[in-house]
Structure formats: structure tokens, C-alpha cells
Design a protein around this motif. Sequence first.
Motif, PDB file in Angstrom:
ATOM      1  N   ASN A 119       0.827  -1.215   0.000  1.00 47.66           N
ATOM      2  CA  ASN A 119       0.000   0.000   0.000  1.00 47.66           C
ATOM      3  C   ASN A 119       0.856   1.258   0.000  1.00 47.66           C
ATOM      4  OD1 ASN A 119      -3.056  -0.577   1.919  1.00 47.66           O
ATOM      5  ND2 ASN A 119      -2.264  -1.589   0.131  1.00 47.66           N
ATOM      6  N   ILE A 121      -7.959   3.134  -4.424  1.00 51.19           N
ATOM      7  CA  ILE A 121      -8.697   4.250  -3.811  1.00 51.19           C
ATOM      8  C   ILE A 121      -7.679   5.118  -3.098  1.00 51.19           C
ATOM      9  CG2 ILE A 121     -10.538   4.850  -2.195  1.00 51.19           C
ATOM     10  CD1 ILE A 121     -11.214   1.744  -2.334  1.00 51.19           C
ATOM     11  N   LYS A 144      -7.440   8.825  -1.113  1.00 50.59           N
ATOM     12  CA  LYS A 144      -8.041  10.086  -0.671  1.00 50.59           C
ATOM     13  C   LYS A 144      -6.951  11.033  -0.230  1.00 50.59           C
ATOM     14  CE  LYS A 144     -12.762   9.325   0.709  1.00 50.59           C
ATOM     15  NZ  LYS A 144     -13.312   8.235   1.482  1.00 50.59           N
ATOM     16  N   VAL A 145      -7.075  12.274  -0.654  1.00 48.75           N
ATOM     17  CA  VAL A 145      -6.051  13.248  -0.262  1.00 48.75           C
ATOM     18  C   VAL A 145      -6.678  14.281   0.674  1.00 48.75           C
ATOM     19  CG1 VAL A 145      -4.324  14.883  -1.066  1.00 48.75           C
ATOM     20  CG2 VAL A 145      -4.910  12.894  -2.455  1.00 48.75           C
TER      21      VAL A 145
END
Lengths: 240, 296
Positions: free
Chosen positions: B178, B293, B295-296
Motif C-alpha cells: 500500500n 482508492i 483520498k487526499v
Amino acid sequence: MLTIENLHAGYDKTEVLHGISIDVPKGKVVTLIGSNGAGKTTTMRAVSGMIRPRSGRVTLGGKEITGQDSFRIARAGLAHSPEGRRVFPTLSVADNIRLGAFPRYTRSRKRGDIDADLDKAMEMFPRLIERRDQLAGTLSGGEQQMLAIARALMLNPEVVLLDEPSMGLAPILVEEVFNIIRRLKGEGITMLLVEQFAAAALDVADYGYVLENGRIAVHGSADKLKNDPAVRAAYLGGSH
Amino acid sequence: MEILIQLIFSGIALGMIYAVIAFGYQLTFATSATLNFGQGEALMLGALVGLSFAGNVLGGPYLNFWMMIPLVMVFGALQGALVEFIGVRPAIKIKSEFGWIMSTIALAIIFKNVAENIWGKDDLKFPSPVSEAPLHFLGANVLPMEIIIVVGALAMMLAVEIFNRKSIYGKAVVATSNDRDAAGLMGINTRLVITFSYALSSMTAAFAGVLIAPVTLTGATMGSVLGLKAFAVAIIGGLTSGIGVIVGGLILGIAETTTGFYISTGYKDVPGLVLLLLVLAVKPAGLFGKTAIKKV
């Protein structure tokens, strides 16, 4: 507990930090404030081993950790909740939290009761309880931030580095994050906090350092900085 | 119709071998975004080392087929770790984007030459551990070894999946896949995780080698084409999808056996490669590949 002496660090050919020194005493909260690009995140990264410092000295509990691999620094007891949260998106919330305790599972740190600490982390961040088995990538930004802090605490660290825990969060969540930091401080956890909300950071911190263009411009007790006219003008004016 | 069923059965066995090698490509890609282009040679070495234990090529047999498998897997793991240490680690260290491609290909060629010198250039017969009399099923013939191939390949992939999901070490591997930097902050030695993924990947290939050896010929050149086709399977199925390599492997395996029969054995390699080109043109992430996926 954590001392940084004359630290120089940067990326490729650019030097970002030109010799900074910070002392984080045991049980205290120290905040590092400064404008964007001043070198706050670079400081955190150089301390936790995400990047290798060019020179200077970092010690944790008297032991030198300068330039070591990040996994060794973590095993020595330094937890870093990085900028941008960096949770593991394809793992569940519970697994993310467990991985924070990885050195305890492998006994490169004292094991203790991991499951009890997991429950305690869940209790501290109730939003995570119902998301326990959900993939971390599906959480909202605020929930990911809670998760990143919970994960860092699972190390049972000597020092926690929190890099911009309020970044990108709605005001109500920013307040929640600061309440958590206050609670951790009450538990005697040593913290180095990087924040753009300088006023809130100085409210919770014992000491503060102001970073300008890779150098420490002013430092002192949080109260002293709050009343320093130059600091007020530059960092506290419009931020709160 | 019976012929078609027969071709499908043979295709399934072949496809599962492609799948398990492709699975090996995924293992290293996940942790380090690098691939061992010597996967085919890892398979070949596994088969030849296995043959040396269980066959009569180097004064044996010393062990029976089943006792030999764990030793071959250990050998495969060591061989994979060596490839990582010599060929990949230096490239990752200097952040070279392509250095590992040449070095893993170079090591593959060296392994092939070494194998030719030890075991010769001719193909050898690998004694089958089970009866070579086919079983009759739905009007078609199935070799007992083919069933073992399918079961063994599935068991291998399942074991790795369970390890990744259940053990803290497996979770550390997933965490490294990851986000390597963040995994390092958790106290995970990500360099060791990458070495481990190479060891696991070559172990899988070596295991596939001893599974397939009894139904094919064993020799220094057996791995190259298998490794290349499994690479096509990994691209078709997607470098990130476990189910993708199984589906991709079965598609390629069955496409090859049916083309070989209905069109010409000379063209049996064509449909898979055409499929590869199609997938790259239409869905470059692979049939089952998905964008992560973030997300920031």
C-alpha cells in the motif's frame, strides 16, 4: 526525550533545513509552527528516518538515531503520524491500528497487552468503532486522521510526531483533533506537533519553535510566543 | 463435443500453471513495483532440482515426489532471495526505474546457462508420482497429475492469501504494498519484505515447475516460454488482481489448446498474444485491475 541538534536536511540538490535545533522534553508537548515551505514536514521526515539528514544529530532518550532506517527508529520508540495521514487503504481499520503495534508483535519492542491497547484506541476514537472492519481507504478524511493518530499510539511510543493532524478537516473535526491532543498530553505522552493553526497549537503546547526558511527564528515557552509581537503578527493574526 | 471438453480440461491444467506463475509476478510487483523476468527460469530450476531429488538424473532417486516438494520450495525461496539481493535491491536503492529489468533478465540467462551445463541441453523425462492412466470424466480423459496441478496451484495461491490476510507478517506485506514509507514508520523492514516477496514468488514458480514437469518435458529451456506467457496472463488479468490471474490463465490455457486443435498447433501461441494486445489497447490495467482508492 527527543533532541535535534543542528539538523541539515533536504531533497536532491536543495537543502531545506539549514541547521535547526529542537528539544522535546519528556511528557511535554512541543509545537513547530511556520509558514508553508518553511521546512516543518522536512524536519519530521528527517527525524523519523523517512529522509536521511545531511548532518546534525538526533537522539531519542539519549540514544543516537540520526540517519537510521525509519523502521529502526520506530522500533526505538518514535511514532510518526505523517502528513497526509498515509493510512493503508486496502487494510481494515482494525488491521491498520494493529500494524501500528508491529514491533510489539515481533517483540522488537515490549509486547504488553496489544488487544487491550486496541480497545483503548477504539474507545478514544469512537468514530472508528463502527468502521472497525471497513477498509481504511473508504473512510472520510477526518476518520483517516483519527486512524493515523490511533495507529501511531499503538507503538507505545516514547515520542509521537504529529504532522498537520488538522489538515483538510472541517472546523468541528479540527476541534476534535485538538481535544484528543489535549487528552494525550494529559496522559503524559511526549509530542512534537506540527500545525498550521498556530494559535490552537500554542494553546495546547508547552513550548514552541517558529521555523522560517529552514532556520529556527524564535523559540520559547508557548505563553512567551503567544505574546511575542512578531509571532503574533506573522502567525497568530488571521489564523484564529 | 467430447473433444472440446477434452481440450478445455487440458487447457485448465495449463492455465492454472500460467496463473500460478503470474501470481508470482504479482507478489513482487505489489511490494516493490518490480518484476522478476526470470520467473520462467525459477520454474525451470525448481523442476530440474526436483528431478535431481526424485528422478535418476544425478544418481538418484533420493526422495519420492512428495518429500521432494518442500526441498524444492526452500530452494526456490533461496533462489528468489538471491535474485532480489543481486539484481533488484541495488536498482531500488538508487531509485533506478529500469535497472531491475536488465538485471533480472541477465540473471535469467545465467540460470539457464548454468542449468544447461549441469543437466544438459536435452529434455528429460520427469517420473510421474501418480498413475499415468487417464481417468474418464464427462467423456474426456483427465490425467491424475492434471488434477494435482489444479489443486496444487489453487492451494498455493490460497495459502499466500490466507497468510496475507490473517498473520501480522502478511499484513505487513500488504502494508508495504500500500505505502512503503508509511510501512517503514510502523517499524516494518520494507527491504526485507521485498526480499521475502521475491523468495515467495520464486518459491511459487519452483512449485509450479515440479507440478508441471511430469506432464511435460523437463529441461533448461522449459521456463522461458512459460514465463513469457504467464507475464501475458498477469497483464491480461491485471497485475493487482488475484482472481484476474486465475481467469486470465484459464482463458489463455483454453485458447491455446483449442486453437492448437481446431486451427493449427503452429498458431497456438497467437490467441493469447492477440488477447494481450487487445487488453493493453482497451483496458491497460488488465481485465480485473483496478485503480487504488486514494483520498487526499
